[in-house]
Enzyme design. Structure first.
Site, PDB file in Angstrom:
ATOM      1  N   ILE A  47      45.441 121.994  49.021  1.00 21.68           N
ATOM      2  CA  ILE A  47      45.227 123.184  49.864  1.00 21.68           C
ATOM      3  C   ILE A  47      44.456 124.292  49.156  1.00 21.68           C
ATOM      4  O   ILE A  47      44.097 125.283  49.790  1.00 21.68           O
ATOM      5  CB  ILE A  47      46.564 123.748  50.384  1.00 21.68           C
ATOM      6  CG1 ILE A  47      47.524 124.089  49.233  1.00 21.68           C
ATOM      7  CG2 ILE A  47      47.221 122.778  51.346  1.00 21.68           C
ATOM      8  CD1 ILE A  47      48.833 124.716  49.689  1.00 21.68           C
ATOM      9  N   GLY A  48      44.171 124.162  47.873  1.00 21.02           N
ATOM     10  CA  GLY A  48      43.406 125.224  47.223  1.00 21.02           C
ATOM     11  C   GLY A  48      43.289 125.000  45.727  1.00 21.02           C
ATOM     12  O   GLY A  48      43.977 124.166  45.137  1.00 21.02           O
ATOM     13  N   GLY A 105      42.549 127.297  41.896  1.00 19.32           N
ATOM     14  CA  GLY A 105      42.435 128.579  41.228  1.00 19.32           C
ATOM     15  C   GLY A 105      41.671 128.431  39.934  1.00 19.32           C
ATOM     16  O   GLY A 105      41.054 127.395  39.661  1.00 19.32           O
ATOM     17  N   GLY A 106      41.718 129.473  39.101  1.00 17.56           N
ATOM     18  CA  GLY A 106      40.957 129.440  37.872  1.00 17.56           C
ATOM     19  C   GLY A 106      41.427 128.367  36.906  1.00 17.56           C
ATOM     20  O   GLY A 106      40.640 127.822  36.149  1.00 17.56           O
ATOM     21  N   MET A 107      42.731 128.073  36.944  1.00 15.00           N
ATOM     22  CA  MET A 107      43.224 127.084  35.986  1.00 15.00           C
ATOM     23  C   MET A 107      44.201 126.105  36.603  1.00 15.00           C
ATOM     24  O   MET A 107      44.783 125.288  35.890  1.00 15.00           O
ATOM     25  CB  MET A 107      43.905 127.800  34.811  1.00 15.00           C
ATOM     26  CG  MET A 107      45.153 128.565  35.197  1.00 15.00           C
ATOM     27  SD  MET A 107      45.932 129.314  33.765  1.00 15.00           S
ATOM     28  CE  MET A 107      47.409 129.996  34.520  1.00 15.00           C
ATOM     29  N   ALA A 108      44.402 126.157  37.903  1.00 12.96           N
ATOM     30  CA  ALA A 108      45.373 125.266  38.534  1.00 12.96           C
ATOM     31  C   ALA A 108      44.905 124.867  39.925  1.00 12.96           C
ATOM     32  O   ALA A 108      44.118 125.570  40.566  1.00 12.96           O
ATOM     33  CB  ALA A 108      46.745 125.929  38.607  1.00 12.96           C
ATOM     34  N   ASN A 109      45.388 123.718  40.363  1.00 17.56           N
ATOM     35  CA  ASN A 109      45.183 123.257  41.730  1.00 17.56           C
ATOM     36  C   ASN A 109      46.492 123.390  42.494  1.00 17.56           C
ATOM     37  O   ASN A 109      47.572 123.209  41.921  1.00 17.56           O
ATOM     38  CB  ASN A 109      44.720 121.796  41.747  1.00 17.56           C
ATOM     39  CG  ASN A 109      43.355 121.623  41.111  1.00 17.56           C
ATOM     40  OD1 ASN A 109      42.453 122.419  41.345  1.00 17.56           O
ATOM     41  ND2 ASN A 109      43.193 120.593  40.296  1.00 17.56           N
ATOM     42  N   LYS A 113      51.845 124.117  42.378  1.00 15.70           N
ATOM     43  CA  LYS A 113      50.709 124.523  41.550  1.00 15.70           C
ATOM     44  C   LYS A 113      50.719 123.676  40.287  1.00 15.70           C
ATOM     45  O   LYS A 113      51.682 123.709  39.516  1.00 15.70           O
ATOM     46  CB  LYS A 113      50.792 126.007  41.217  1.00 15.70           C
ATOM     47  CG  LYS A 113      49.641 126.503  40.359  1.00 15.70           C
ATOM     48  CD  LYS A 113      49.709 128.006  40.143  1.00 15.70           C
ATOM     49  CE  LYS A 113      49.260 128.777  41.354  1.00 15.70           C
ATOM     50  NZ  LYS A 113      49.089 130.223  41.072  1.00 15.70           N
ATOM     51  N   ASP A 133      46.209 142.137  38.524  1.00 18.51           N
ATOM     52  CA  ASP A 133      45.158 141.416  39.257  1.00 18.51           C
ATOM     53  C   ASP A 133      45.415 141.520  40.759  1.00 18.51           C
ATOM     54  O   ASP A 133      45.294 140.541  41.492  1.00 18.51           O
ATOM     55  CB  ASP A 133      45.119 139.952  38.825  1.00 18.51           C
ATOM     56  CG  ASP A 133      43.840 139.262  39.308  1.00 18.51           C
ATOM     57  OD1 ASP A 133      42.833 139.967  39.532  1.00 18.51           O
ATOM     58  OD2 ASP A 133      43.843 138.034  39.467  1.00 18.51           O
TER      59      ASP A 133
END
Length: 684
Positions: free
Chosen positions: A17-18, A20-24, A40, A134
């Site tokens: 579903i998505g 990120g910078g260091m994780a799926n 994650k 962030d």
């Protein structure tokens, strides 16, 4: 990550579903608690990166410390085959960035509703000495009922750690970066408040306040350029709403809100009509007075430079007057020349001042205006007390009028005409405006109306409006199901809180994987969710008889209460069809057979007493063939005798066969032990 893989023997991967910078991030199913979860998983290319691994673990630790309805909950943290993963609450919705891109600018009421939830969550983090660092719309999730969940504490650091941790790396998205972070300073809770102000600006305008071609140019704008005016884009917004943005995004952290709770309280009241004419917010640092400093000098130079001052806006700046000697001489010569000119005109100036003084005295004594009186402040006094105050001041009571007021109690003075502090002559009449108290409002029946419109109307009248959510298959999403105050009731808005139950629409659920369920189990599941169930059957060589083969609503898909569900039950492997057919044979007779069959019959009869006679009948000998027939079909093996008989002439025999679809039959005929007829592979 392979779809269908199970992590920890419990969490089944459904789909990606998505990233990120260091994780799926994957949608998963908790097989024990039977609920959807977000998983994650640290990317493979970061498995050997100690910094990334430490940051990933820190995110898990930070998130588990924060339990709040507007923060994504963390259920589990584990490792399998070298893969670090976090199991979190699954939010069926989108992030706030995509929401803004889809919706455009958000109405002030809805923006405040969203920000109230965000502020509440961040306030809890700050109380736990955690700053997010962030905050941006991409890290704020919103579901279909406008419920907010903040995620990604991946770069959040406990304040106790920030006291010893500071790098030159600018973390977070540059569009929401505070000026102090852009300068490379340490982030604080005030940095989160700055980012929240930018998020509010984006909600109301549909775009970020600062943009540019590079991250550096955007960062420079954050600490060099003033925050753009939201009212320049939308003049209909009250100044009090813009002031919330301006105060949250001031360049100096000291001028911002001290806490998220303070910003939340200001935001909640910014749409009140009483604040509509509020002055534009100006930071305290911009109101500092310009300081006048006296230059440092010694000896006789003090007398010469005593009239000189240095103006500086910086209290640390000091300037010395140090002219060259030639310039000092020239200035001294000029000064002496000016003194001679003044002495020349001094008699004329003295006469002028005497005449002017005489004129002023004459004007005072002979042209003075009548005595005037300042109208006293009699607001919030009852009529009798106000009359006494006016009389004591030398004034008379004029007309009395009445008005409704939510600020002044009934029977007390709202204001006077002329206004308090006005100068009037003695015995002038002063009119009083007396309060009738707050005007009562008749509550309407709001069932079926849109909550947002009703809320805006009632808040503008002074009501405190609250809501709770409930699913409903009859009332559209966002509309009012019921209200706490009965229609027709008269209330004072400023003293009244009204609550509404607002529809979330028809409740949706995630479909279970029904593979392998029996019909009874499926019927129980369908009854629980009001599903209209239809059942069909089909043969299957893979699924046992009586178990579900397929379902019309896919596993993991959303469905609503009362939806239609069709399933196919297995009938087991398909039975082959039975085929029957007949075959006629002519069995030939062979005359010189060695087999003999004898038959004789004798009969004797007794005659009368006159005599006896016996007729002997000789038996005829007939030669026959002995026939044996064998057949093979579904009911008979070829080794067993099917039929056995004798013939004395050619004989026609019909054989009936019964075989399964795809199979064949055969027969064999023996005559006196010799095979005379046979055939295999028979079918219809």
């Amino acid at each position: 990550m392979e779809i269908g893989k199970k992590l920890g023997g419990r969490y089944k991967i459904i789909r990606h579903i998505g990233s990120g910078g260091m994780a799926n991030v994957y949608l998963g199913q908790d097989l024990i608690l039977d609920r959807p979860v977000a998983i994650k998983v640290l990317r493979f290319d970061f498995r050997e990166n100690k910094d990334a691994l430490r940051r990933f673990q820190r995110e898990a630790l930070s998130a588990t410390q924060l339990i709040h309805p507007n923060i994504v909950g963390v259920y589990d943290v584990d490792e399998e085959d070298g893969l670090q993963y976090i199991v979190m609450e699954f939010i069926d919705g989108t992030d706030l960035k995509k929401y803004i891109e889809r919706q455009g600018q958000v109405a002030p009421d809805k923006a405040i509703h969203i920000m109230h939830q965000v502020l509440s969550a961040v306030a809890l983090a700050h109380k736990n000495r955690i700053i997010h660092r962030d905050i941006k719309p991409q890290n704020i999730l919103i579901d279909n009922q406008d419920r907010i969940k903040i995620t990604d504490f991946g770069i959040a650091v406990a304040l106790s750690e920030t006291s010893i941790t500071q790098t030159n790396t600018l973390l977070g998205s540059v569009h929401y970066l505070s000026p102090e972070q852009a300068r490379g300073s340490m982030a604080t809770s005030k940095s989160d408040i700055y980012a929240l102000g930018v998020v509010l600006y984006e909600l109301l305008s549909g775009s970020v306040p600062f943009d540019g071609e590079s991250a550096v140019s955007i960062a420079l704008k954050h600490f060099q350029e003033p925050m753009p005016s939201i009212r320049a884009l939308h003049p209909e917004f009250p100044q009090s709403l813009e002031n919330v943005i301006l105060k949250a995004t001031t360049k100096e952290p000291a001028d911002r809100y001290q806490t998220c709770e303070e910003m939340m309280a200001d935001l909640d009241s910014c749409l009140d009509p009483a604040r509509a004419a509020e002055d534009i917010f100006t930071p305290v640092s911009m109101l500092s007075a310009t300081k006048v400093l006296t230059p440092i000098s010694t000896g006789n130079r003090d007398k010469e430079d005593s009239g000189k001052t240095i103006i500086s806006k910086d209290p640390l700046v000091t300037e010395k007057a140090n002219p060259a000697s030639e310039q000092a001489v020239e200035m001294d010569t000029g000064k002496k020349k000016k003194e001679k000119k003044w002495k020349k005109w001094l008699p004329f100036l003295t006469v002028f001042l005497l005449l002017a003084g005489a004129g002023i005295v004459y004007s005072f004594f002979y042209s003075a205006e009548p005595d005037t009186i300042s109208v006293p402040d009699v607001s919030n006094m009852d009529q009798a007390t106000a009359l006494k105050a006016l009389t004591d001041a030398g004034l008379a009571l004029g007309d009395i009028s009445e008005e409704y007021s939510k600020d002044v109690a009934e029977n007390l003075v709202i204001e006077t005409h002329p206004k308090k502090g006005s100068s009037v002559v003695k015995d002038a009449k002063v009119d009083l405006v007396i309060s009738l108290g707050e005007e009562l409002y008749t509550v309407k029946d709001y069932a079926g109306e849109t909550y947002e419109s009703v809320m805006g109307e009632l808040r503008s009248r002074g009501f405190i409006v609250e809501r709770t959510q409930a699913f409903s298959s009859d009332v559209p999403e966002g509309s009012i199901i019921s209200q706490s105050i009965e229609a027709g009731t008269e209330v004072k808005p400023s003293e009244t809180t009204i609550s509404f139950v607002v529809s979330e629409g028809t409740q949706s659920y995630l479909m279970r994987d029904l593979s392998g369920y029996t019909q009874k189990s499926v019927q129980d599941y369908a009854s629980e969710y009001g599903l209209a169930l239809s059942v069909t059957e089909a043969f299957s060589a893979d699924v046992a008889s009586g178990l579900v083969m397929s379902q019309s609503i896919a596993s993991g898909s959303s469905f609503v209460y009362g939806a239609k569900l069709s399933i196919v039950l297995s009938k087991g492997p398909k039975e082959p069809a039975v085929i029957t057919f007949a075959k006629s044979l002519t069995i030939p007779y062979k005359a010189n057979s060695s087999v003999v069959e004898s038959s004789s019959s004798a009969s004797s009869s007794a005659s009368s007493s006159n005599g006896s006679s016996s007729d002997a009948q000789s038996s005829a000998t007939v030669r026959t063939n002995h026939i044996v027939i064998y057949i093979q079909d579904e009911d008979h093996p070829l080794t067993d005798i099917f039929r056995e008989f004798n013939i004395s002439s050619d004989e026609v025999v019909t054989l009936n066969f019964r075989i399964l679809e795809g199979k064949t039959a055969s027969y064999r005929v023996e005559r006196d032990g010799e095979i005379i007829l046979e055939e295999a592979g028979l079918t219809k």
